[in-house]
Design a protein around this motif. Structure first.
Motif, short mmCIF file in Angstrom:
data_model
loop_
_atom_site.label_atom_id
_atom_site.label_comp_id
_atom_site.label_asym_id
_atom_site.label_seq_id
_atom_site.Cartn_x
_atom_site.Cartn_y
_atom_site.Cartn_z
N MET A 1 -130.54 -7.39 29.69
CA MET A 1 -131.71 -7.69 28.86
C MET A 1 -131.27 -8.03 27.43
SD MET A 1 -135.17 -5.41 28.66
CE MET A 1 -135.08 -4.71 27.03
N ALA A 2 -131.93 -9.02 26.86
CA ALA A 2 -131.55 -9.45 25.50
C ALA A 2 -131.86 -8.35 24.49
CB ALA A 2 -132.33 -10.72 25.14
N THR A 3 -131.02 -8.24 23.48
CA THR A 3 -131.30 -7.26 22.41
C THR A 3 -132.46 -7.77 21.56
OG1 THR A 3 -129.88 -8.32 20.76
CG2 THR A 3 -128.83 -6.71 22.24
N ILE A 4 -133.02 -6.85 20.78
CA ILE A 4 -134.14 -7.24 19.91
C ILE A 4 -133.68 -8.31 18.91
CG2 ILE A 4 -133.81 -5.41 18.18
CD1 ILE A 4 -137.01 -5.20 18.43
N PHE A 5 -132.42 -8.25 18.48
CA PHE A 5 -131.93 -9.25 17.52
C PHE A 5 -131.79 -10.63 18.20
CE2 PHE A 5 -129.75 -5.99 14.48
CZ PHE A 5 -131.00 -5.55 14.09
N SER A 6 -131.38 -10.64 19.47
CA SER A 6 -131.31 -11.93 20.19
C SER A 6 -132.70 -12.51 20.35
CB SER A 6 -130.67 -11.74 21.57
OG SER A 6 -129.30 -11.54 21.44
N ARG A 7 -133.69 -11.65 20.56
CA ARG A 7 -135.08 -12.13 20.71
C ARG A 7 -135.60 -12.66 19.37
NH1 ARG A 7 -138.68 -8.01 23.48
NH2 ARG A 7 -139.99 -9.86 23.72
N ILE A 8 -135.17 -12.04 18.27
CA ILE A 8 -135.54 -12.55 16.94
C ILE A 8 -134.90 -13.92 16.73
CG2 ILE A 8 -135.11 -12.19 14.47
CD1 ILE A 8 -135.58 -9.16 15.01
N ILE A 9 -133.61 -14.04 17.02
CA ILE A 9 -132.89 -15.31 16.84
C ILE A 9 -133.54 -16.41 17.69
CG2 ILE A 9 -130.68 -16.49 17.27
CD1 ILE A 9 -129.38 -13.65 16.62
N ALA A 10 -133.97 -16.05 18.90
CA ALA A 10 -134.59 -17.03 19.81
C ALA A 10 -136.00 -17.39 19.37
CB ALA A 10 -134.60 -16.47 21.23
N GLY A 11 -136.55 -16.67 18.40
CA GLY A 11 -137.90 -16.96 17.92
C GLY A 11 -138.99 -16.28 18.74
N GLU A 12 -138.58 -15.39 19.65
CA GLU A 12 -139.58 -14.69 20.48
C GLU A 12 -140.28 -13.57 19.70
OE1 GLU A 12 -136.65 -15.03 24.33
OE2 GLU A 12 -137.62 -13.11 23.93
N ILE A 13 -139.54 -13.04 18.69
CA ILE A 13 -140.10 -11.99 17.83
C ILE A 13 -140.04 -12.54 16.41
CG2 ILE A 13 -139.71 -9.65 16.91
CD1 ILE A 13 -138.54 -8.91 19.61
N PRO A 14 -141.17 -12.47 15.68
CA PRO A 14 -141.16 -13.05 14.33
C PRO A 14 -140.26 -12.29 13.36
CG PRO A 14 -143.27 -11.98 14.81
CD PRO A 14 -142.45 -11.89 16.06
N CYS A 15 -139.74 -13.03 12.39
CA CYS A 15 -138.94 -12.40 11.34
C CYS A 15 -139.07 -13.28 10.10
CB CYS A 15 -137.47 -12.28 11.74
SG CYS A 15 -136.60 -13.87 11.69
N TYR A 16 -138.59 -12.76 8.98
CA TYR A 16 -138.48 -13.60 7.78
C TYR A 16 -137.02 -14.05 7.71
CZ TYR A 16 -139.19 -15.41 3.11
OH TYR A 16 -139.28 -16.25 2.04
N LYS A 17 -136.81 -15.31 8.11
CA LYS A 17 -135.42 -15.82 8.15
C LYS A 17 -134.92 -16.10 6.73
CE LYS A 17 -133.98 -20.09 9.53
NZ LYS A 17 -133.76 -21.20 10.50
#
Ligand code: 5GP
Length: 107
Positions: A1-17
């Motif tokens: 399973m992808a880590t939460i950071f991989s999901r952030i990088i993939a754009g699945e979880i929002p972040c302030y880039k």
């Protein structure tokens, strides 16, 4: 399973880039110690920073230095400190933390 950071990088979880290049990604910490607290992560899913190859570890620090310089402009501070923790998220990362005074240092 992808880590939460991989999901952030993939754009699945929002972040302030904050910044990105082909190998690394930087974004604001969701629970910042101070304003501007930023995480630098490799796009490659590696558990811990010292599991990276020497070449990628060096490249990650060069990228982190550029991000630190940008943070210093965006969040006026004396310097940006670096911390490696890795207790919570099993995906290599560097914390970049703006520091106002020596006494503000938390690490
Ligand atoms: P460590 O693994 O170095 O102990 O800490 C992981 C860091 O990741 C923490 O400072 C935490 O606030 C941050 N973090 C955890 N989940 C998320 C998230 O979903 N989004 C963002 N932006 N930061 C996160």
């Amino acid at each position: 399973m992808a880590t939460i950071f991989s999901r952030i990088i993939a754009g699945e979880i929002p972040c302030y880039k904050v910044a990105e290049n082909e190998k690394f990604f930087a974004f604001l910490d969701i629970n910042p110690l101070v304003k501007g607290h930023t995480l630098v992560v490799p796009k490659q899913e590696v558990d811990y920073i010292f599991d990276l190859s020497d070449e990628d570890l060096a490249a990650m620090h060069v990228f982190a230095k550029k991000v630190a310089r940008a943070i210093e402009k965006a969040f006026p501070c004396q310097k940006v400190g670096e911390a490696v923790i890795g207790l919570e998220v099993p995906h290599a990362h560097i914390h970049l933390i703006p520091i106002q005074k020596e006494s503000d240092m938390l690490f």
